[in-house]
Design an enzyme around this catalytic site. Structure first.
Site, mmCIF file in Angstrom:
data_model
loop_
_atom_site.group_PDB
_atom_site.id
_atom_site.type_symbol
_atom_site.label_atom_id
_atom_site.label_comp_id
_atom_site.label_asym_id
_atom_site.label_seq_id
_atom_site.Cartn_x
_atom_site.Cartn_y
_atom_site.Cartn_z
ATOM 1 N N ALA A 161 0.915 -1.205 0.024
ATOM 2 C CA ALA A 161 -0.082 -0.020 0.047
ATOM 3 C C ALA A 161 0.778 1.138 0.015
ATOM 4 O O ALA A 161 1.818 1.201 -0.720
ATOM 5 C CB ALA A 161 -0.939 -0.075 1.101
ATOM 6 N N CYS A 162 0.615 2.167 0.788
ATOM 7 C CA CYS A 162 1.214 3.526 0.962
ATOM 8 C C CYS A 162 2.634 3.491 0.933
ATOM 9 O O CYS A 162 3.452 4.436 0.914
ATOM 10 C CB CYS A 162 0.732 4.466 1.871
ATOM 11 S SG CYS A 162 -0.777 4.971 1.425
ATOM 12 N N SER A 163 3.238 2.255 1.749
ATOM 13 C CA SER A 163 4.695 2.039 2.114
ATOM 14 C C SER A 163 5.455 1.357 0.829
ATOM 15 O O SER A 163 6.433 0.647 1.306
ATOM 16 C CB SER A 163 4.990 1.348 3.432
ATOM 17 O OG SER A 163 4.386 2.552 4.389
#
Ligand code: CO8
Length: 381
Positions: A161-163
């Site tokens: 995801a966002c990482s």
């Protein structure tokens, strides 16, 4: 907690940023949703009156800017998104012998990163594609880009995801430090628009499409004039259901609509805000202190770009009164939330001006929850 003490001498020698040509302002997006909502409410007037269906509320450009700091987003194709009869992009399917859309986006960013790092395909041994969503399971998008660039080595895809970007950069550092690759190309093609519910006012404004890429290699092999040496990396994940997408290939076997309720992006934004801010600030503070650096000695924080109020809060915790937009630059006003790419965009656009010797931190935080960071120092090569 995973903390990796890495050997020195590994650098980010170049990054690339590819921005899609079409932009959508808050006003355009809100006009489309409001027209859609009015039509929906007219068509369902009796059911709404009877309490069987919920009326669709209007969105507001003022709310979006105040609550998130977002003013604009770039997308691959805006026409379908702004068509109240469609409310999703139109991205025609491509034949197997054509480059897929996500590979095409990634390739553009990859070429820019290689140019900046002064690298040729024969200098690269590995390609990692890492993004919040992947267009298909196999063959890996990374291998498709590897083939298009003519790189002799290996490639694989990953998702956090966002990482996705910071975690992939950390895997690249592992590969270079262990000697399994001389140089690694990390590519983050965030194709967000197909998974956004543009009829939902809570989330229709959040995301934009973009692609970024980075070259990680040993300092000895670096041909760029300056580079950013990686002083340390740190990663943490804590399970949370507050940001979730249940889109899955198993929907067919579960006899459910793969695009039905809960299958696209959804979140409890308030809870995410409250829980992630202190986690991210503590993570960053401890990372730089473990490296023997005072948070105030960090010239620039390239933070994840989801919400301007979140970034201001984290920056204030780290720098107190010295927190300024110069030291924690914002790109989400222009790009919106681009998943894992936001902090790399901030780094790409706001790092060349810093002198050799400056220290900075790239950091992501988001779904999972996941937090990933890399502490850097600018060096002359
Ligand atoms: N217009 C007008 N009113 C609205 C709108 C709108 N567009 N949207 C919501 N409202 C209303 C709400 O319905 C609510 O009304 P009421 O009080 O009557 O219920 C009121 O405004 C307040 O709503 P919120 O409490 O939701 O408002 P917030 O101030 O919390 O702001 C935000 C909402 C902007 C979402 C904010 O909470 C936020 O940004 N939180 C942080 C979220 C975050 O960081 N999430 C990370 C998400 S992304 C991620 O990790 C990656 C996932 C992978 C996908 C990537 C694809 C590329």
């Amino acid at each position: 907690m995973s903390e990796y003490k890495m050997p020195r001498g590994i650098v980010i020698s170049g990054t690339g940023l590819w921005t899609p040509p079409e932009a959508i302002s808050n006003e355009e997006l809100v006009a489309a949703l409001n027209t859609y909502a009015d039509k929906f409410n007219r068509e369902h007037a009796a059911a709404i009156e009877a309490g069987e269906v919920e009326a669709k509320p209007h969105s507001s450009a003022e709310f979006i800017e105040k609550a998130s700091g977002i003013k604009n987003r770039y997308v691959i194709s805006k026409e379908g998104i702004l068509d109240p009869e469609r409310m999703r992009p139109y991205l025609p399917e491509r034949a197997d012998d054509e480059l897929c859309l996500q590979a095409e986006m990634g390739l553009k960013a990859a070429r820019l990163a290689m140019e900046k790092a002064n690298k040729r395909p024969e200098d690269i041994d590995a390609v990692i594609v890492s993004a919040s969503y992947l267009q298909r399971s196999y063959p890996a998008i990374a291998i498709e880009i590897q083939g298009a660039l003519g790189i002799d080595g290996f490639g694989f895809d990953m998702e956090v995801a966002c990482s996705s970007a910071t975690f992939a950069l950390q895997r690249a550092v592992d590969a270079v430090s262990s000697g399994s690759a001389r140089a690694v190309l990390v590519i983050n093609p965030e194709l967000a628009s197909p998974q956004v519910d543009y009829t939902d006012r809570d989330s229709h404004f959040i995301f934009g499409d973009v692609a970024v890429a980075s070259v990680i290699e040993r300092r000895e092999g670096c041909n760029a004039e300056t580079a950013w040496e990686i002083l340390g990396t740190k990663a943490k994940t804590v399970f949370s259901n507050n940001i979730r997408s249940n889109f899955s290939y198993t929907s067919r076997a579960a006899d459910v609509d793969p695009f039905g309720p809960g299958k696209l992006f959804r979140q409890n934004g308030r809870k995410v805000f409250k829980e992630v801010c202190p986690m991210a600030a503590a993570h960053l503070e401890s990372q730089v202190e473990e490296l023997g650096i005072e948070p105030k000695a960090i010239s620039r924080w390239w933070l994840h770009q989801a919400n301007i109020n979140m970034n201001q809060l984290i920056a204030k915790k780290l720098m107190g009164d010295e927190a300024t937009p110069e030291r924690a630059p914002i790109v989400l006003d222009r790009y919106a939330n681009t998943g894992c790419a936001g902090s790399v965009i901030a780094f790409n656009l706001h790092s060349d001006d810093l002198p050799v010797g400056s220290k900075g931190v790239i950091c992501s935080f988001g779904a999972g929850y996941s937090i990933g960071s890399l502490a850097l120092e600018k060096i002359a090569v």
